[in-house]
Design a protein around this motif. Structure first.
Motif, PDB file in Angstrom:
ATOM      1  N   UNK A  18      66.211  28.017  71.836  1.00 42.39           N
ATOM      2  CA  UNK A  18      65.137  28.224  72.806  1.00 42.39           C
ATOM      3  C   UNK A  18      63.904  28.836  72.146  1.00 42.39           C
ATOM      4  N   UNK A  19      64.108  29.811  71.268  1.00 44.59           N
ATOM      5  CA  UNK A  19      62.982  30.533  70.674  1.00 44.59           C
ATOM      6  C   UNK A  19      62.553  29.975  69.324  1.00 44.59           C
ATOM      7  N   UNK A  20      63.496  29.524  68.495  1.00 43.26           N
ATOM      8  CA  UNK A  20      63.135  29.019  67.169  1.00 43.26           C
ATOM      9  C   UNK A  20      62.650  27.580  67.249  1.00 43.26           C
ATOM     10  N   UNK A  21      61.888  27.170  66.254  1.00 45.65           N
ATOM     11  CA  UNK A  21      61.406  25.794  66.160  1.00 45.65           C
ATOM     12  C   UNK A  21      61.937  25.199  64.861  1.00 45.65           C
ATOM     13  N   UNK A  22      62.648  24.109  64.969  1.00 49.69           N
ATOM     14  CA  UNK A  22      63.295  23.491  63.809  1.00 49.69           C
ATOM     15  C   UNK A  22      64.792  23.690  63.881  1.00 49.69           C
ATOM     16  N   UNK A  23      65.502  23.462  62.782  1.00 45.95           N
ATOM     17  CA  UNK A  23      65.001  23.147  61.433  1.00 45.95           C
ATOM     18  C   UNK A  23      64.662  21.672  61.240  1.00 45.95           C
ATOM     19  N   UNK A  24      63.809  21.422  60.228  1.00 48.25           N
ATOM     20  CA  UNK A  24      63.439  20.082  59.819  1.00 48.25           C
ATOM     21  C   UNK A  24      63.548  19.992  58.295  1.00 48.25           C
ATOM     22  N   UNK A  25      63.994  18.855  57.770  1.00 50.99           N
ATOM     23  CA  UNK A  25      63.812  18.650  56.321  1.00 50.99           C
ATOM     24  C   UNK A  25      62.323  18.499  56.047  1.00 50.99           C
ATOM     25  N   UNK A  26      61.870  18.989  54.899  1.00 51.36           N
ATOM     26  CA  UNK A  26      60.421  18.957  54.645  1.00 51.36           C
ATOM     27  C   UNK A  26      60.144  18.762  53.163  1.00 51.36           C
ATOM     28  N   UNK A  27      59.104  17.962  52.881  1.00 52.54           N
ATOM     29  CA  UNK A  27      58.695  17.748  51.487  1.00 52.54           C
ATOM     30  C   UNK A  27      57.934  18.973  51.001  1.00 52.54           C
ATOM     31  N   UNK A  41      52.716  23.978  74.748  1.00 57.00           N
ATOM     32  CA  UNK A  41      52.080  24.044  73.428  1.00 57.00           C
ATOM     33  C   UNK A  41      52.814  24.998  72.488  1.00 57.00           C
ATOM     34  N   UNK A  42      54.066  25.279  72.770  1.00 55.49           N
ATOM     35  CA  UNK A  42      54.856  26.188  71.936  1.00 55.49           C
ATOM     36  C   UNK A  42      55.263  25.526  70.615  1.00 55.49           C
ATOM     37  N   UNK A  43      55.523  24.227  70.646  1.00 56.11           N
ATOM     38  CA  UNK A  43      56.024  23.540  69.452  1.00 56.11           C
ATOM     39  C   UNK A  43      55.443  22.134  69.292  1.00 56.11           C
ATOM     40  N   UNK A  44      54.337  21.844  69.951  1.00 54.37           N
ATOM     41  CA  UNK A  44      53.861  20.456  70.012  1.00 54.37           C
ATOM     42  C   UNK A  44      53.167  19.973  68.742  1.00 54.37           C
TER      43      UNK A  44
END
Length: 797
Positions: A697-706, A761-764
């Motif tokens: 709910x509070x964190x954004x991700x995780x994502x693999x990233x270059x 707009x929290x994670x957009x």
């Protein structure tokens, strides 16, 4: 059966009602992006137009109204972040999170930021225009506190909202100034190495500057206008207990008209800050008849640290200069409350503090101060031992004019006006980057610098009554590193070593040349830059140095010792361009190899704890390249082995084979599965997101990233024995401003504009950020006023 059906129906109704109630409650906590509000103290109507990414475009008839409105809209999206940041320096975290934060609160209180803020706030001129606007901004925040919905974090932590005052602004700036903290991570560690291992071990760490790296060149034409080592552990613990933004590094470059396709300045900046949620910057565009700025604000600070309009643009990177010194103090054997000064034994000042602790009694504690500063022993549990260590920090020792400086920078109309405000920034050390529509480009290192004798090593704790005197010879700001319209037709900063000033290379905690070298190599040959090329450059993921490190190390490999996968890996590495794209196998192999190389080289002398502290320093990053070609380093020998003296070849081969074995263990024998995307990821952590049930709910991700550390797209991570690299810091925004078309300049945030998890707009922007995409920084009034979301503020009777 009929009874069970009735019970089931009743439960369904109750659950439905509960969901509706929760939904209504949650709806009331969202920020308002449209409608009408009354604002106390407002003189005229202010309209706020929200764009598609939730960025407010504030149109007011005067600055005071606009800044009052800015405070309100900033608070409704970021009040929790404001609350958290103001509490750090003032020792208020335990009141929110409980007894586990007592050590952190003690540490920050002992730094004296809150005391310095109180003194500064008591001396301000209430008629100063910057103060008037700052107070209007605070009034806007406080009206939201009094009338607006309470952010969900306040309910979860059980704390009450309270009004903001001027001291809070200075406390937040003070935390920002300290969060660099590299002196605290470095000096005690180097002192321990020097004392326990000897000066040769210190020399072979290549801590000082060398002539064969990329320096930022000065250019100043005639003006056109008239604790020992455990202190390191204490700092690491204090800064890592919460997901809060830490200021790390940054890139910026400004290209003169002579090198751009459209004959106008192009400005690029991406400050590197520790990732957190919400992200550090709040964007706001403010327009009045006397003020125009598209700015980036830190929570609780009224004036933007980054900004632009049609006339000029400015941004920053960390200067990385050394503005902290540590001194051993000698206690009086007959009186532990006295220490030896040049005039004999004198009394310590005893400072008493109270810490409020959630669900527990208040904690009373005291610490001592010498003339050098606070005694750090005993403040944090890690700092023990008989030798007392005092800390001297420029930020708390000098008059604080940072708010005046930010007001001046944000209200400047040209280079001459802009320069006048820069000397007011005494700390933290910042590289201020500048470009304008008249074709000027400039870089200024802002900090209060001073003469340092060659005999003084600022990277070690000074012995009793030795080291740098407190009566320092201050340098005039005109002597600071700078470049104004240089012959190269560009300026840049990447936290690397600046050129010499006042007859010396100024000591600091500079990062390696990697990013600086890549920036220069890209900028120098090209004379047709446009916004598209600049945006490609700001997301560049190629290392200019690491292929050379591979070449240096590979010549020591004995291929007869390598497995089939080892041979494949080294053959591929020898052809590697240094590219950190998601599919890169070489990037994965290289970083595993380097970790084991560092571990096998340094851990035997340092032990596990000090080795982990070593991995957190900037000099470790600078060390890798020179170490890769230093055959005679004393560090190569493993002191734990007998009857054998290891050399560079032994360590390089052992480390490479361990790296291959670990990759086979983690991902199997198919080398094609060892892709960078499988080990390098990003997650934006919220302090409450540390609770597993609330993480999604509070964190954004995780994502693999270059990307990687020390490439231009500097998505940094810490080395550890897991071999997985969770990105901890990187571009806190990427922004590119083209003065040939200012209204179509571009930017991005790591997650979103709002810090309210219930906001759309929290994670957009999070996936756009990961993909290296951008959005427009809107400045066209006609386009802005087509917005479907308009929040109107009217004077309250």
């Amino acid at each position: 059966m009929r009874t069970l059906k009735k019970i089931g129906a009743l439960l369904l109704v109750l659950v439905t009602l509960l969901i509706i109630i929760i939904g209504i409650f949650a709806y009331t906590l969202k920020p308002d992006y449209s409608g009408e509000k009354k604002l106390v103290g407002l003189q005229e109507v202010v309209n706020v137009y929200y764009d598609d990414y939730g960025i407010p475009h504030i149109y007011g008839e005067n600055e005071k109204d606009a800044f009052r409105t800015l405070g309100y809209v900033h608070a409704q999206d970021r009040l929790w972040q404001m609350e958290l940041l103001r509490r750090i320096a003032s020792g208020g975290l335990s009141e929110v999170f409980g007894k586990d934060l007592i050590g952190t609160d003690k540490f920050f209180l002992s730094l004296g930021i809150a005391d310095a803020s109180k003194i500064t706030a008591s001396k301000i001129d209430v008629n100063d225009e910057g103060v008037i606007l700052a107070k209007a901004y605070l009034d806007g925040i406080n009206q939201f506190i009094n009338e607006g919905p309470t952010p969900v974090e306040f309910y979860l932590t059980g704390i009450d909202k309270r009004e903001f005052v001027l001291e809070d602004i200075y406390n937040t700036i003070g935390y920002m100034a300290f969060s660099f903290a590299m002196a605290h991570k470095t000096d005690p560690l180097l002192t321990s190495i020097n004392a326990n291992l000897g000066p040769q071990y210190l020399k072979d760490l290549h801590v000082g500057s060398t002539v064969d790296t990329e320096w930022i060149k000065n250019y100043n034409p005639a003006p056109k206008d008239t604790i020992q080592n455990n202190l390191t552990a204490a700092v690491i613990k204090a800064l890592s207990v919460l997901d809060i933004p830490l200021f790390e590094g940054s890139n910026s470059w400004v290209i003169s008209p002579e090198k751009t396709k459209n004959g106008k300045v192009i400005f690029a900046n991406d400050p590197h800050i520790g990732f957190s949620q919400p992200s550090v910057w709040f964007e706001a565009h403010v327009e009045t008849p006397t003020y125009s700025k598209y700015g980036y604000h830190i929570a609780g600070i009224p004036f933007p640290l980054l900004g632009h309009n049609r006339k000029l643009a400015y941004g920053l990177t960390m200067f990385e200069n050394d503005d902290v010194d540590f001194y051993y103090e000698q206690n009086n054997p007959a009186n532990e409350n006295q220490y030896l000064s040049k005039n004999g034994y004198v009394d310590y000042e005893i400072v008493h503090k109270t810490i409020h602790v959630k669900d527990a009694d208040d904690v009373q504690f005291s610490y001592k101060r010498s003339d050098h500063g606070p005694i750090l022993n005993g403040i944090a549990d890690q700092v023990q031992g008989d030798r007392r260590i005092a800390m001297s920090w420029v930020y708390t020792e000098m008059e604080n004019k940072v708010i005046d400086a930010l007001y001046g920078l944000s209200h400047s109309n040209n280079l001459a006006e802009f320069k006048k405000s820069l000397p007011k920034i005494h700390a933290p050390g910042l590289n201020i980057m500048y470009g304008d529509n008249e074709g000027n480009v400039a870089w200024f290192a802002t900090a209060q610098l001073y003469k340092i004798p060659d005999s003084v090593n600022t990277k070690l704790i000074y012995e009793v009554n030795k080291g740098l005197s407190l009566e320092r010879e201050l340098l005039d700001f005109n002597e600071n590193p700078k470049a104004i319209n240089p012959p190269s037709n560009f300026v840049y900063s990447a936290n690397n070593q600046p050129d010499s000033i006042a007859g010396m290379l100024y000591p600091g905690y500079y990062l390696p040349e990697n990013r600086g070298k890549r920036i220069v190599n890209l900028l120098e040959p090209k004379d047709d830059w446009d916004i598209s090329a600049a945006s490609d450059m700001i997301t560049d993921v190629i290392s200019s140095v690491e292929p050379d490190i591979v070449s240096n190390l590979a010549k020591y490999l004995d291929v007869s010792l390598l497995s089939e996968n080892g041979l494949k890996a080294i053959d591929s590495l020898k052809m590697w361009s240094g590219d950190y794209n998601l599919s890169s196998i070489e990037a994965t192999v290289y970083n595993r190899w380097i970790y084991y190389l560092l571990e096998n080289t340094f851990e035997d002398e340092l032990d596990e704890e000090l080795f982990n502290q070593f991995l957190s320093t900037h000099f470790m990053k600078r060390l890798i390249a020179p170490l890769s070609k230093d055959e005679n380093s004393v560090w190569w020998d493993n002191v734990n082995t007998t009857n054998v003296s290891e050399n560079i070849k032994d360590i390089v081969n052992l480390s490479f084979m361990e790296a291959i074995a670990s990759l086979e263990k983690d991902f199997g024998n198919n080398v094609n599965q060892w892709r960078w995307e499988r080990v390098h990821s990003i997650e934006h952590g919220h302090p409450i997101g540390q609770i597993a049930a609330l993480r999604s709910f509070f964190n954004v991700g995780p994502f693999p990233i270059h990307g990687s550390r020390e490439v231009i797209n500097n998505l940094a991570f810490a080395y550890d024995d897991t071999g997985f690299y969770k990105t901890t810091s990187g571009p806190s925004t990427r922004r590119v401003i083209d003065f040939s078309d200012v209204e179509n300049s571009i930017s991005i945030l790591p997650t979103g504009q709002s810090g309210n998890p219930l906001s759309k707009h929290y994670r957009d922007q999070a996936e756009m950020y990961v993909n290296g995409e951008f959005r427009k920084m809107m400045m066209n009034e006609e386009e802005i006023k087509k917005s479907k979301e308009i929040l109107t503020f009217k004077p309250k009777d």
